[in-house]
Design a protein around this motif. Structure first.
Motif, PDB file in Angstrom:
ATOM      1  N   ASN A  94      42.134  60.001  52.544  1.00 43.53           N
ATOM      2  CA  ASN A  94      40.873  59.377  52.941  1.00 43.53           C
ATOM      3  C   ASN A  94      40.138  60.273  53.934  1.00 43.53           C
ATOM      4  O   ASN A  94      40.750  61.094  54.622  1.00 43.53           O
ATOM      5  N   ILE A  96      36.792  60.106  57.004  1.00 43.52           N
ATOM      6  CA  ILE A  96      35.834  59.321  57.779  1.00 43.52           C
ATOM      7  C   ILE A  96      35.014  60.279  58.631  1.00 43.52           C
ATOM      8  O   ILE A  96      35.575  61.167  59.283  1.00 43.52           O
ATOM      9  N   THR A 122      32.943  56.842  54.701  1.00 43.75           N
ATOM     10  CA  THR A 122      34.366  56.982  54.378  1.00 43.75           C
ATOM     11  C   THR A 122      34.549  57.282  52.896  1.00 43.75           C
ATOM     12  O   THR A 122      33.678  56.976  52.078  1.00 43.75           O
ATOM     13  N   TRP A 141      33.587  46.896  57.386  1.00 43.70           N
ATOM     14  CA  TRP A 141      33.645  47.966  56.380  1.00 43.70           C
ATOM     15  C   TRP A 141      33.175  47.398  55.052  1.00 43.70           C
ATOM     16  O   TRP A 141      33.619  46.316  54.643  1.00 43.70           O
ATOM     17  N   LEU A 164      41.481  53.601  58.834  1.00 44.18           N
ATOM     18  CA  LEU A 164      41.204  53.273  57.443  1.00 44.18           C
ATOM     19  C   LEU A 164      42.439  52.669  56.783  1.00 44.18           C
ATOM     20  O   LEU A 164      43.570  53.046  57.100  1.00 44.18           O
TER      21      LEU A 164
END
Length: 238
Positions: A94, A96, A122, A141, A164
């Motif tokens: 992931n 961000i 993200t 989110w 996340l």
């Protein structure tokens, strides 16, 4: 007459079409072979290797690059041109990154005043957990965007963290929201000096106030000859 070589998946069904996170070991993929004396492997991601021994092909390791990889195992020796294919899909970690204006992730506001919204773009995640925000400020989110917004109701310096969830990797980011209390002003000269009576052309008793937070003061309504000043957190009227 020698038959053609054979190759048959011997690990669990689906292991020849698996998806893993980058830097996470794959489930071993094995094939039973007959007739061959070896095997050649192509198309595997970096970090994943193939080997042949005692009529067994084994593919294992930890992928170090992301992407969709279609591999081929081609048997050598024996009879026939025999091969098998499969896929290893490697998902990146992931990500961000701040998408609101630079500095919004380290802002200072007055209590009971809305912050400038802080947003992060993200990838890969399915949600986010927010910790360390001041009371009155919330995090959410949705659709690959983490948003911090609203109005702080307590003062102090708050170091927040966004972690996340879902997807791959342990990915987080931090920032700071400093909430400043309202200014204060308190009479510091003797009680009653803020309500005195004097003769014209006679000096008043100095009136002073201690202040916090301010950088200055504006005075209105004073009689001619009387002035006000502010310095070093003190108001003086004389």
């Amino acid at each position: 007459v020698t038959p053609d070589n054979t190759i048959i998946l011997s690990s669990a069904a689906g292991t020849d079409a698996q998806t893993v996170c980058i830097n996470t070991g794959i489930t071993d993929i094995t094939y039973a072979t007959t007739g061959a004396t070896g095997a050649v492997f192509t198309g595997l991601p970096a970090g994943v290797t193939g080997s042949w021994a005692a009529d067994v092909v084994t593919i294992n390791g930890t992928p170090a690059e992301s992407g969709a990889f279609t591999y081929t195992v081609t048997l050598t020796g024996g009879c026939g041109t025999i091969s098998s294919t499969g896929t290893v899909t490697v998902t990146p970690d992931n990500t961000i990154s701040l998408s609101s204006a630079a500095g919004t992730n380290a802002q200072t506001v007055c209590i009971n005043t809305g912050i400038t919204d802080i947003t992060y773009a993200t990838t890969g995640a399915t949600g986010a957990v927010f910790t360390g925000l001041p009371a009155g400020v919330t995090g959410s989110w949705a659709a690959d965007v983490a948003t911090i917004s609203s109005t702080p109701t307590v003062t102090g310096t708050y170091n927040y963290t966004i972690d996340l969830t879902g997807g791959c990797g342990t990915v987080s980011t931090t920032g700071t929201i400093t909430v400043t209390p309202d200014n204060t002003i308190i009479l510091s000269s003797a009680a009653g000096t803020d309500a005195q009576t004097v003769c014209i052309n006679t000096g008043i008793t100095d009136i002073t106030y201690n202040t916090t937070g301010a950088t200055g003061a504006v005075f209105t309504g004073l009689p001619a000859g009387v002035t006000g000043s502010w310095a070093a957190d003190m108001v003086t009227i004389n």
